[in-house]
Design an enzyme around this catalytic site. Sequence first.
Site, short mmCIF file in Angstrom:
data_model
loop_
_atom_site.label_atom_id
_atom_site.label_comp_id
_atom_site.label_asym_id
_atom_site.label_seq_id
_atom_site.Cartn_x
_atom_site.Cartn_y
_atom_site.Cartn_z
N ARG A 52 0.84 -1.21 0.00
CA ARG A 52 0.00 0.00 0.00
C ARG A 52 0.87 1.26 0.00
O ARG A 52 0.58 2.24 -0.67
CB ARG A 52 -0.95 0.00 1.22
CG ARG A 52 -1.68 1.33 1.33
CD ARG A 52 -2.91 1.34 2.23
NE ARG A 52 -2.87 0.51 3.39
CZ ARG A 52 -2.21 0.77 4.53
NH1 ARG A 52 -1.48 1.87 4.64
NH2 ARG A 52 -2.26 -0.06 5.55
N TYR A 104 -16.10 15.76 -16.51
CA TYR A 104 -16.53 14.35 -16.58
C TYR A 104 -17.61 14.09 -15.52
O TYR A 104 -17.50 14.57 -14.38
CB TYR A 104 -15.29 13.46 -16.38
CG TYR A 104 -15.61 12.01 -16.19
CD1 TYR A 104 -16.36 11.31 -17.12
CD2 TYR A 104 -15.18 11.33 -15.06
CE1 TYR A 104 -16.67 9.98 -16.93
CE2 TYR A 104 -15.47 9.99 -14.86
CZ TYR A 104 -16.23 9.33 -15.81
OH TYR A 104 -16.54 8.01 -15.61
N ASP A 176 -6.73 17.83 -15.13
CA ASP A 176 -7.04 16.48 -15.60
C ASP A 176 -6.63 16.41 -17.07
O ASP A 176 -7.24 17.04 -17.93
CB ASP A 176 -8.54 16.21 -15.42
CG ASP A 176 -8.92 14.77 -15.76
OD1 ASP A 176 -8.22 14.15 -16.58
OD2 ASP A 176 -9.93 14.28 -15.21
N LYS A 201 -7.36 5.13 -19.59
CA LYS A 201 -7.55 5.61 -20.95
C LYS A 201 -6.25 5.50 -21.75
O LYS A 201 -5.71 4.41 -21.87
CB LYS A 201 -8.11 7.04 -20.89
CG LYS A 201 -9.27 7.20 -19.90
CD LYS A 201 -10.50 6.46 -20.33
CE LYS A 201 -11.52 6.14 -19.27
NZ LYS A 201 -11.74 6.94 -18.13
#
Length: 386
Positions: A52, A104, A176, A201
């Site tokens: 983690r 988005y 972004d 993406k």
Amino acid sequence: MSDKNNYKKETILARAAIEDDIQYGAVIAPIHVTSTFTFDGVGNSRHYNYTRSGNPTRDKLGDAISSIENGAGCIVTSSGMSAILLSFHLIKQGDLIIAPHDCYGATFRLLNSYNDNGFFKVEFVNQTDEKALDEAFAKKPALILIETPSNPLLRVTDIKDICRRAKEVGALTVADNTFLSPVLQNPIDLGADVVVHSTTKYINGHSDVIGGCAIASTPELYEKLEWWGNNLGLTGAPLDSYLTLRGLRTIELRVKHQEETAQKIVEFLDNHPKVKKVNYPGLKSHKGHELAKAQQSGFGAMLSFEIDTDLDGISKFIEKINLFSLANSLGATESLIAHPATMTHSMMTDEARKNAGISDSLIRLSIGLEHSQDLINNLDEGLENV
Ligand code: PLP
């Protein structure tokens, strides 16, 4: 020996995590699929002690992305949304976030839910409207979220100008960069403090991993993001990181080829009598064309367009489309088609969608690696059916 820092993007990408296996000399870096690492005796943590907080495979991906975004470091996260969420931990409870009114859909939902639950105050603003921006900056925001070109309308926002104004009021800027990828735009060079991506993406590019990343412009911001990434537990998995690193190596070739095809498709759609409007910053008629030319190094492979029809006509169009998969994503090797009003932006209220300019007749395309003529023929068949 040549200086690694001077390598061009193509070289950095092709050599990402190549030949760094000191144990066996493997050309491709091994995948460290482990949740934990041994301590070298009591109180002696090695470089890594728990996945983690840190993992070699994930770090190799982060280093490569940071290099091509010109950042000081990159946190690889479990999704694009978790990268956006991570960036919000750089500000304090009750602070004001300014976000694009046409961002988005899931970003819109996240921001609204945080606003409604009293974590932050959020205002959605048309960031291409100077007057709206003046009013927003007068409210002394703590963080400005930029998404350019925007999803799905491809509006272009002036990154340099917003970052300059944000610095004047002491606000952080988070850009972004999912739609263009690091190949075609580098917001840190234009003044952004943090860049986020949905690596789902273009960066991974093969529709087989959900992932994200947040790239910091300074070591101080990187340290804070890294601390919060571990604290929140939103860091990415080693296997996903391996796949994403493999996808990343070909991003330049993919994006440039897809962009060439997109331009041919735009030309076809722009001249079609049943198409009302094409949104693509590469078009001279696009409001943000000159700005896109200045701040981007290409116009990308995402576009949207409005068909002169109603919802029934949209269904008839999509019925004939078999070379674009009707699915919620973008930036992959296969072409994808989305109907934002019922898919990617369905979580917005009708009013918010209307305010953002997302109509029921809007279609979004993500151009893949198929031959341009096959894609054009298929779109033509679809339009014939409307
Ligand atoms: N940002 C943009 C511009 C997106 O298009 C998406 C997803 O479509 C996201 C963020 C969220 O990414 P993810 O789906 O990987 O959480």
